[in-house]
Design an enzyme around this catalytic site. Structure first.
Site, PDB file in Angstrom:
ATOM      1  N   ASP A   7       0.839  -1.197   0.000  1.00  0.00           N
ATOM      2  CA  ASP A   7       0.000   0.000   0.000  1.00  0.00           C
ATOM      3  C   ASP A   7       0.885   1.262   0.000  1.00  0.00           C
ATOM      4  O   ASP A   7       2.039   1.217   0.425  1.00  0.00           O
ATOM      5  CB  ASP A   7      -0.888  -0.079   1.248  1.00  0.00           C
ATOM      6  CG  ASP A   7      -1.704   1.153   1.471  1.00  0.00           C
ATOM      7  OD1 ASP A   7      -2.124   1.783   0.484  1.00  0.00           O
ATOM      8  OD2 ASP A   7      -1.932   1.482   2.656  1.00  0.00           O
ATOM      9  N   ASP A   9      -0.336   5.024   0.876  1.00  0.00           N
ATOM     10  CA  ASP A   9      -0.571   5.950   2.003  1.00  0.00           C
ATOM     11  C   ASP A   9      -0.505   5.230   3.338  1.00  0.00           C
ATOM     12  O   ASP A   9      -1.164   4.209   3.537  1.00  0.00           O
ATOM     13  CB  ASP A   9      -1.952   6.611   1.883  1.00  0.00           C
ATOM     14  CG  ASP A   9      -2.052   7.453   0.632  1.00  0.00           C
ATOM     15  OD1 ASP A   9      -1.140   8.245   0.398  1.00  0.00           O
ATOM     16  OD2 ASP A   9      -3.046   7.295  -0.109  1.00  0.00           O
ATOM     17  N   ASP A 140      -2.009  -0.514   5.931  1.00  0.00           N
ATOM     18  CA  ASP A 140      -2.292   0.043   7.258  1.00  0.00           C
ATOM     19  C   ASP A 140      -3.782   0.069   7.586  1.00  0.00           C
ATOM     20  O   ASP A 140      -4.140   0.353   8.728  1.00  0.00           O
ATOM     21  CB  ASP A 140      -1.716   1.459   7.376  1.00  0.00           C
ATOM     22  CG  ASP A 140      -2.340   2.412   6.388  1.00  0.00           C
ATOM     23  OD1 ASP A 140      -2.474   2.046   5.200  1.00  0.00           O
ATOM     24  OD2 ASP A 140      -2.715   3.529   6.784  1.00  0.00           O
TER      25      ASP A 140
HETATM   26  N1  UMP Z   1      -8.003   8.952   3.175  1.00  0.00           N
HETATM   27  C1  UMP Z   1      -9.199   9.558   3.406  1.00  0.00           C
HETATM   28  N2  UMP Z   1      -9.391  10.144   4.621  1.00  0.00           N
HETATM   29  C2  UMP Z   1      -8.468  10.112   5.575  1.00  0.00           C
HETATM   30  C3  UMP Z   1      -7.265   9.450   5.326  1.00  0.00           C
HETATM   31  C4  UMP Z   1      -7.057   8.862   4.088  1.00  0.00           C
HETATM   32  O1  UMP Z   1     -10.064   9.587   2.557  1.00  0.00           O
HETATM   33  O2  UMP Z   1      -8.704  10.669   6.643  1.00  0.00           O
HETATM   34  C5  UMP Z   1      -7.791   8.379   1.867  1.00  0.00           C
HETATM   35  C6  UMP Z   1      -6.484   8.715   1.235  1.00  0.00           C
HETATM   36  C7  UMP Z   1      -6.309   7.615   0.249  1.00  0.00           C
HETATM   37  C8  UMP Z   1      -7.033   6.457   0.925  1.00  0.00           C
HETATM   38  O3  UMP Z   1      -6.958   7.944  -0.951  1.00  0.00           O
HETATM   39  O4  UMP Z   1      -7.841   6.997   1.934  1.00  0.00           O
HETATM   40  C9  UMP Z   1      -6.083   5.505   1.583  1.00  0.00           C
HETATM   41  O5  UMP Z   1      -5.660   4.659   0.606  1.00  0.00           O
HETATM   42  P1  UMP Z   1      -4.928   3.292   0.959  1.00  0.00           P
HETATM   43  O6  UMP Z   1      -3.685   3.672   1.745  1.00  0.00           O
HETATM   44  O7  UMP Z   1      -5.910   2.484   1.762  1.00  0.00           O
HETATM   45  O8  UMP Z   1      -4.619   2.719  -0.395  1.00  0.00           O
HETATM   46 MG    MG Z   2      -2.960   2.986   3.492  1.00  0.00          MG
END
Ligand code: UMP
Ligand code: MG
Length: 186
Positions: A7, A9, A140
């Site tokens: 992943d 983020d 995460d």
């Molecule tokens: N995200 C939100 N709100 C938050 C934190 C993160 O919408 O408070 C979004 C950012 C990314 C996604 O587009 O969630 C996380 O992506 P993954 O790491 O699950 O791929």
């Molecule tokens: Mg993530």
């Protein structure tokens, strides 16, 4: 060797520190001091703020430049290269914001800038990670769900907001032990 999905983020790119830093720069302390990364409890940062401030939080991470300028998490870039050097097939598997306008292109720019074009070619951008094949997914998010039963096993990337998630917990300080001690994961 394995097909490893990693992943972006919260695993490679440090969303939390930049959000907190930007909040502190943009908001008078009397309004809300911000939620420090170690105090975060919900997966979505927004949900750790009072309801009347959630749009303001969202404006920070939807703004131009937010995703492009996320700092790499310590050890993440080296770990990716080391996994590849061990013979694994490694892909970056990431979910974009539905408010995609700045997020999607900047996620690609981030990978290009920190890892180079070979890694841009390894990106899988999807809202549903259960539709992607793999042996393990390092992520995460405490519960990664979607339309199918995944082929991968979720290995939780250790963060303050996912402490309730069961199972193996990995971070870039222990990943070689976690993968090395699991049967079949070498
Ligand atoms: N995200 C939100 N709100 C938050 C934190 C993160 O919408 O408070 C979004 C950012 C990314 C996604 O587009 O969630 C996380 O992506 P993954 O790491 O699950 O791929
Ligand atoms: Mg993530």
């Amino acid at each position: 060797s394995m097909l490893i999905l990693v992943d972006q983020d919260g695993v490679l790119a440090d969303f939390e520190h930049r959000l907190y830093q930007t909040w502190q720069q943009a908001t008078p302390t009397h309004e809300h001091p911000g939620v420090a990364p170690h105090e975060r409890r919900h997966f979505y940062a927004k949900d750790d703020y009072p309801e009347h401030l959630r749009d303001a939080v969202q404006r920070i991470y939807t703004a131009p430049g937010f995703f492009r300028n996320l700092p790499p998490i310590d050890g993440a870039l080296d770990a990716l290269q080391a996994m590849l050097a061990r013979g694994h097939d490694v892909r970056i598997c990431t979910s974009p914001l539905t408010l995609y306008q700045n997020c999607v292109g900047e996620k690609y720019e981030w990978v290009d800038r920190h890892l180079g074009a070979e890694w841009v070619a390894r990106m899988v951008v999807t809202k549903d990670k259960t539709l992607v094949h793999g042996d393990i997914l390092i992520d995460d998010k405490p519960h990664v769900t979607g339309a199918r039963t995944p082929t991968w096993q979720h290995v939780v990337y250790d963060q303050p907001y996912n402490q309730q998630a069961p199972g193996l917990r990995l971070h870039w300080g222990n990943w070689q032990e976690i993968l090395g001690t699991h049967p079949g994961w070498d």
